[in-house]
Design an enzyme around this catalytic site. Structure first.
Site, mmCIF file in Angstrom:
data_model
loop_
_atom_site.group_PDB
_atom_site.id
_atom_site.type_symbol
_atom_site.label_atom_id
_atom_site.label_comp_id
_atom_site.label_asym_id
_atom_site.label_seq_id
_atom_site.Cartn_x
_atom_site.Cartn_y
_atom_site.Cartn_z
ATOM 1 N N ARG A 1 -14.928 2.437 11.618
ATOM 2 C CA ARG A 1 -14.003 1.398 11.177
ATOM 3 C C ARG A 1 -14.759 0.116 10.829
ATOM 4 O O ARG A 1 -14.376 -0.625 9.930
ATOM 5 C CB ARG A 1 -12.957 1.132 12.272
ATOM 6 C CG ARG A 1 -11.909 2.237 12.392
ATOM 7 C CD ARG A 1 -10.877 1.884 13.442
ATOM 8 N NE ARG A 1 -9.772 2.827 13.463
ATOM 9 C CZ ARG A 1 -9.760 3.953 14.145
ATOM 10 N NH1 ARG A 1 -10.817 4.276 14.877
ATOM 11 N NH2 ARG A 1 -8.726 4.759 14.112
ATOM 12 N N ARG B 1 -1.862 8.822 21.282
ATOM 13 C CA ARG B 1 -2.920 9.835 21.287
ATOM 14 C C ARG B 1 -3.343 10.174 22.719
ATOM 15 O O ARG B 1 -3.649 11.330 23.032
ATOM 16 C CB ARG B 1 -4.108 9.327 20.472
ATOM 17 C CG ARG B 1 -3.845 9.376 18.966
ATOM 18 C CD ARG B 1 -4.935 8.724 18.146
ATOM 19 N NE ARG B 1 -4.719 8.998 16.716
ATOM 20 C CZ ARG B 1 -5.280 8.308 15.732
ATOM 21 N NH1 ARG B 1 -6.094 7.281 16.020
ATOM 22 N NH2 ARG B 1 -5.039 8.619 14.478
ATOM 23 N N ASP C 1 2.122 -1.610 -4.625
ATOM 24 C CA ASP C 1 0.741 -1.143 -4.728
ATOM 25 C C ASP C 1 0.176 -1.632 -6.057
ATOM 26 O O ASP C 1 0.927 -1.918 -6.991
ATOM 27 C CB ASP C 1 0.704 0.393 -4.667
ATOM 28 C CG ASP C 1 -0.660 0.949 -4.318
ATOM 29 O OD1 ASP C 1 -0.852 1.376 -3.163
ATOM 30 O OD2 ASP C 1 -1.549 0.949 -5.208
ATOM 31 N N GLY D 1 0.833 -1.190 0.000
ATOM 32 C CA GLY D 1 0.000 0.000 0.000
ATOM 33 C C GLY D 1 0.871 1.244 0.000
ATOM 34 O O GLY D 1 1.584 1.500 0.970
ATOM 35 N N ALA D 2 0.834 2.014 -1.083
ATOM 36 C CA ALA D 2 1.678 3.195 -1.225
ATOM 37 C C ALA D 2 0.914 4.487 -0.972
ATOM 38 O O ALA D 2 1.283 5.545 -1.475
ATOM 39 C CB ALA D 2 2.316 3.226 -2.615
ATOM 40 N N GLY D 3 -0.149 4.382 -0.176
ATOM 41 C CA GLY D 3 -0.881 5.579 0.221
ATOM 42 C C GLY D 3 -0.105 6.350 1.270
ATOM 43 O O GLY D 3 1.093 6.126 1.485
ATOM 44 N N HIS E 1 -8.865 -1.286 18.514
ATOM 45 C CA HIS E 1 -8.449 -0.001 17.946
ATOM 46 C C HIS E 1 -9.680 0.667 17.353
ATOM 47 O O HIS E 1 -10.290 0.167 16.423
ATOM 48 C CB HIS E 1 -7.403 -0.239 16.864
ATOM 49 C CG HIS E 1 -6.932 1.027 16.205
ATOM 50 N ND1 HIS E 1 -6.365 2.062 16.896
ATOM 51 C CD2 HIS E 1 -6.948 1.408 14.897
ATOM 52 C CE1 HIS E 1 -6.034 3.033 16.054
ATOM 53 N NE2 HIS E 1 -6.384 2.661 14.839
ATOM 54 N N GLY F 1 1.421 4.044 4.145
ATOM 55 C CA GLY F 1 2.474 3.177 3.634
ATOM 56 C C GLY F 1 3.715 3.944 3.218
ATOM 57 O O GLY F 1 4.842 3.582 3.577
ATOM 58 N N ARG G 1 -10.732 5.335 5.965
ATOM 59 C CA ARG G 1 -11.997 5.785 6.536
ATOM 60 C C ARG G 1 -12.314 7.200 6.083
ATOM 61 O O ARG G 1 -11.455 8.077 6.059
ATOM 62 C CB ARG G 1 -11.908 5.735 8.068
ATOM 63 C CG ARG G 1 -13.233 5.977 8.765
ATOM 64 C CD ARG G 1 -13.164 5.622 10.223
ATOM 65 N NE ARG G 1 -12.053 6.270 10.896
ATOM 66 C CZ ARG G 1 -12.111 6.711 12.151
ATOM 67 N NH1 ARG G 1 -13.218 6.575 12.832
ATOM 68 N NH2 ARG G 1 -11.061 7.252 12.720
#
Length: 317
Positions: A92, A155, A37, A13-15, A179, A18, A86
């Site tokens: 989710r 967080r 990807d 995944g090259a988003g 999560h 990633g 999302r």
């Protein structure tokens, strides 16, 4: 002089998550990276851009972009970020149907190419997709884990620091469970300079910090409007990759398979776990009060319901 030999990490995944994980992995000199990807040109272009920065940042390892799983062969760790992100207003859990087919296909291909690799799942809904990756891979559950608790705890630490003006380095935050909205920030186990925040803040103040932590990801989504968080998730993944490449044990809040711990079985949830290049090597149970234990089990029940919809589970928790 020969160049140093690095471990090999594949990121599927090259988003945003990633690609940012790939960059962090390179800049920390952890591993050579294969960024893969389905989109032609996307991983190649991002990899080339990172390599153009190599002489500026002086990192040793390299990255290549590809659409061919043959290039991922022999990976030590495979990070799965592929999937639909999302969108505002989407939970989710609503991602389950969309991302299930993607994760099944990815797992089949990465296991065929790198049968000895450890698999780190990042795709949401995290706990469900990690369990799916475990079942689909046929691997020992200790070799399949997910990233969730590191990010949730980060967080929580941010929320505490912002509310108290405490130095972030003095805060040890603890968030376990699923999560997402069903996570369970552990206030009694979250400290500033070793002192629990429950002794420093009022119950209402603690509740506000817990609420902000639980909806931290949604807060980012709402602000961005066209995407979701990626810098903090990538940093969290990179911390886990570092631990999974080491022969020394590191305790991190990791999404791991529970087999009786906390009275929960056949579920993946984030808890403190000892991990190394052997995978998950142990789980040290926190001493939870009755209320916190109930919350964790409720979190497990929510995850179990999603798994049952997919007919994945073979035993009850």
């Amino acid at each position: 002089m020969s160049e140093r030999t690095y471990p090999k990490v594949t990121i599927v995944g090259a988003g945003n998550v990633g690609a940012t994980t790939a960059l962090f992995t390179l800049m920390h000199n952890l591993a050579d990276v294969v960024l893969i990807d389905v989109a032609e040109g996307l991983p190649q272009g991002k990899a080339l851009d990172m390599m153009h920065a190599r002489s500026v940042e002086h990192f040793g390892p390299t990255v290549c972009g590809t659409n061919d799983y043959a290039d991922t062969a022999g990976s030590d760790v495979v990070v799965i970020t592929a999937g639909v992100a999302r969108k505002p207003g989407m939970t989710r859990e609503e991602l389950v149907a969309i991302n299930t087919d993607i994760v099944r296909s990815v797992v089949d291909k990465v296991v065929a190419a790198s049968p000895e690799a450890l698999i780190l799942c990042v795709t949401n809904p995290l706990d469900v997709m990690t369990y799916l990756a475990y079942k689909q891979s046929g691997l020992d559950h200790r070799r399949v884990l997910g990233m969730g608790g590191v990010l949730d705890s980060a967080r929580f630490a941010f929320a505490v620091a912002e509310a108290t003006d405490a130095d972030i380095c003095d805060i040890d935050a603890c968030a376990i469970g699923a999560h997402g909205d069903a996570m369970t920030p552990m206030s009694a186990h979250t400290t500033i300079c070793g002192k629990p925040i429950t002794e420093l803040l009022t119950p209402d103040e603690v509740d506000a910090l817990v609420e902000r932590t639980v909806f931290g990801g949604a807060e980012v989504v709402g602000l961005l409007k066209t995407g979701s968080a990626f810098v903090a998730p990538a940093a969290s993944v990179t911390q886990m990759v570092r631990a999974l490449l080491s022969d020394e044990e590191t305790t991190l809040f990791s999404c791991v398979y529970l087999n009786g711990e906390y009275g929960i079985s056949d579920i993946y949830l984030s808890v403190p776990a000892r991990i190394s290049n052997a995978g998950v090597v142990g789980i040290d149970e926190l001493a939870l009060c009755e209320v916190d234990l109930l919350r964790l089990r409720e979190s497990a029940a929510i995850t179990a319901a999603s798994l049952d919809e997919l007919s994945l589970r073979t035993s009850a928790s």
